[in-house]
Design an enzyme around this catalytic site. Structure first.
Site, PDB file in Angstrom:
ATOM      1  N   ASN A  59     -37.562 133.464  25.559  1.00  0.00           N
ATOM      2  CA  ASN A  59     -37.222 133.625  26.941  1.00  0.00           C
ATOM      3  C   ASN A  59     -38.295 134.493  27.553  1.00  0.00           C
ATOM      4  OD1 ASN A  59     -36.169 134.300  29.428  1.00  0.00           O
ATOM      5  ND2 ASN A  59     -34.245 134.442  28.806  1.00  0.00           N
ATOM      6  N   LYS A  66     -37.091 137.473  29.930  1.00  0.00           N
ATOM      7  CA  LYS A  66     -36.405 138.427  29.265  1.00  0.00           C
ATOM      8  C   LYS A  66     -37.607 139.523  28.776  1.00  0.00           C
ATOM      9  CE  LYS A  66     -32.390 137.639  26.341  1.00  0.00           C
ATOM     10  NZ  LYS A  66     -32.142 137.325  24.877  1.00  0.00           N
ATOM     11  N   ASP A 107     -29.704 140.024  21.895  1.00  0.00           N
ATOM     12  CA  ASP A 107     -28.640 139.358  21.965  1.00  0.00           C
ATOM     13  C   ASP A 107     -27.689 139.714  23.015  1.00  0.00           C
ATOM     14  OD1 ASP A 107     -28.122 136.632  20.753  1.00  0.00           O
ATOM     15  OD2 ASP A 107     -26.212 137.595  20.616  1.00  0.00           O
ATOM     16  N   TYR A 134     -27.522 134.093  34.097  1.00  0.00           N
ATOM     17  CA  TYR A 134     -26.338 134.471  34.905  1.00  0.00           C
ATOM     18  C   TYR A 134     -26.560 135.513  36.165  1.00  0.00           C
ATOM     19  CZ  TYR A 134     -23.842 132.480  31.173  1.00  0.00           C
ATOM     20  OH  TYR A 134     -23.088 131.814  30.158  1.00  0.00           O
ATOM     21  N   ASP A 135     -27.887 135.862  36.280  1.00  0.00           N
ATOM     22  CA  ASP A 135     -28.397 136.761  37.446  1.00  0.00           C
ATOM     23  C   ASP A 135     -27.686 136.347  38.890  1.00  0.00           C
ATOM     24  OD1 ASP A 135     -29.704 138.255  35.919  1.00  0.00           O
ATOM     25  OD2 ASP A 135     -31.767 137.748  36.711  1.00  0.00           O
ATOM     26  N   LYS A 180     -33.256 145.346  39.623  1.00  0.00           N
ATOM     27  CA  LYS A 180     -32.257 145.009  38.492  1.00  0.00           C
ATOM     28  C   LYS A 180     -32.395 145.868  37.486  1.00  0.00           C
ATOM     29  CE  LYS A 180     -31.416 141.487  35.096  1.00  0.00           C
ATOM     30  NZ  LYS A 180     -31.950 139.994  34.573  1.00  0.00           N
ATOM     31  N   HIS A 209     -27.868 146.076  31.591  1.00  0.00           N
ATOM     32  CA  HIS A 209     -27.444 146.087  30.133  1.00  0.00           C
ATOM     33  C   HIS A 209     -28.870 146.187  29.269  1.00  0.00           C
ATOM     34  CE1 HIS A 209     -28.380 142.067  31.164  1.00  0.00           C
ATOM     35  NE2 HIS A 209     -28.040 141.487  30.212  1.00  0.00           N
ATOM     36  N   ARG A 210     -29.646 145.553  29.626  1.00  0.00           N
ATOM     37  CA  ARG A 210     -31.099 145.465  28.761  1.00  0.00           C
ATOM     38  C   ARG A 210     -31.522 146.666  28.867  1.00  0.00           C
ATOM     39  NH1 ARG A 210     -32.212 141.133  30.844  1.00  0.00           N
ATOM     40  NH2 ARG A 210     -31.456 140.155  29.064  1.00  0.00           N
TER      41      ARG A 210
HETATM   42  P1  IMP Z   1     -29.029 135.535  24.724  1.00  0.00           P
HETATM   43  O1  IMP Z   1     -28.257 134.803  23.636  1.00  0.00           O
HETATM   44  O2  IMP Z   1     -29.474 136.753  24.480  1.00  0.00           O
HETATM   45  O3  IMP Z   1     -30.230 134.462  25.319  1.00  0.00           O
HETATM   46  O4  IMP Z   1     -28.190 135.625  26.000  1.00  0.00           O
HETATM   47  C1  IMP Z   1     -26.933 135.003  26.442  1.00  0.00           C
HETATM   48  C2  IMP Z   1     -26.972 134.156  27.692  1.00  0.00           C
HETATM   49  O5  IMP Z   1     -26.821 135.350  28.760  1.00  0.00           O
HETATM   50  C3  IMP Z   1     -28.201 133.329  28.107  1.00  0.00           C
HETATM   51  O6  IMP Z   1     -27.822 132.154  28.846  1.00  0.00           O
HETATM   52  C4  IMP Z   1     -29.039 134.014  28.923  1.00  0.00           C
HETATM   53  O7  IMP Z   1     -29.618 133.297  29.710  1.00  0.00           O
HETATM   54  C5  IMP Z   1     -28.107 135.086  29.555  1.00  0.00           C
HETATM   55  N1  IMP Z   1     -28.488 136.413  30.005  1.00  0.00           N
HETATM   56  C6  IMP Z   1     -28.887 137.217  28.994  1.00  0.00           C
HETATM   57  N2  IMP Z   1     -29.375 138.261  29.856  1.00  0.00           N
HETATM   58  C7  IMP Z   1     -29.317 138.048  31.008  1.00  0.00           C
HETATM   59  C8  IMP Z   1     -29.788 138.816  32.190  1.00  0.00           C
HETATM   60  O8  IMP Z   1     -30.219 139.734  32.089  1.00  0.00           O
HETATM   61  N3  IMP Z   1     -29.325 137.969  33.370  1.00  0.00           N
HETATM   62  C9  IMP Z   1     -28.860 136.714  33.494  1.00  0.00           C
HETATM   63  N4  IMP Z   1     -28.390 136.313  32.379  1.00  0.00           N
HETATM   64  C10 IMP Z   1     -28.570 136.984  31.207  1.00  0.00           C
END
Ligand code: IMP
Length: 178
Positions: free
Chosen positions: A7, A10, A62, A137-138, A157, A162-163
């Protein structure tokens, strides 16, 4: 430091969050995602798989979105649920239910020897309709104290994410070790 993920969005956030502290490049890679109830476990295995690919110190992430009224769903299945139900499906599921939720990030670092994980959580709520912009999910996640979704926060943001919270812990550890 290399950040490995599929991604790019990210990575853009990771880069801007670590900007003045740690230089980071991007390895766009599909990584092994083990099935587990634990985000930490998934992140640790991802970090090992990323290190095997790039051969340099790496961080991976993750994430999980946890909706209280759905007993924590989609949690560790957030990525699959985003691809299948999407934001529209989540909004539909939540009709008539409580909207409290939290977003959790695990950053895992691995350099072939040391394996460490760092956690960041933001509490919030699921919006009643999807906003424009952002990714994942933004458009539907409203962090506590912001009053608008991650999508509408745009450049702000990182004040809530969380990030950012997980990466701050990582940066603190990384810049102080040795
Ligand atoms: P992942 O497994 O870390 O890729 O994240 C799990 C899901 O959460 C994926 O569909 C990502 O697109 C979504 N996701 C993770 N971080 C964010 C964020 O900061 N904003 C929106 N969606 C997120």
């Amino acid at each position: 430091m290399t950040f490995a993920s599929t991604n790019q969005k990210k990575f853009d956030e990771v880069k801007s969050i670590l900007a003045l502290r740690i230089a980071v490049d991007f390895a766009q890679a599909e990584l092994v995602e083990v099935q587990s109830d634990s985000l930490e476990e998934i992140a640790r295995e991802k970090a090992k798989s990323a290190y095997a690919r790039v051969g340099k110190p790496v961080i991976v992430e993750d994430d999980g979105l946890y909706i209280d009224s759905l007993k924590g769903f989609p949690g560790q299945y957030s990525s699959f649920v985003f691809k299948t139900l999407g934001n529209a499906g989540i909004l539909k599921l939540l009709e008539g239910l409580g909207r409290q939720a939290s977003f959790r990030s695990i950053i895992a670092y691995y350099d072939g020897k040391d394996l460490h994980t760092f956690e960041g959580t933001v509490n919030g709520a699921i919006a009643t309709r999807a906003a424009q912009g952002g990714w994942g999910y933004d458009p539907i996640f409203i962090p506590e104290g912001a009053g608008v979704t991650f999508a509408e926060l745009a450049n702000n943001k990182n004040d809530y994410s969380h990030r950012k919270r997980a990466l701050d812990k990582f940066a603190e550890w990384f810049t102080r070790r040795d």
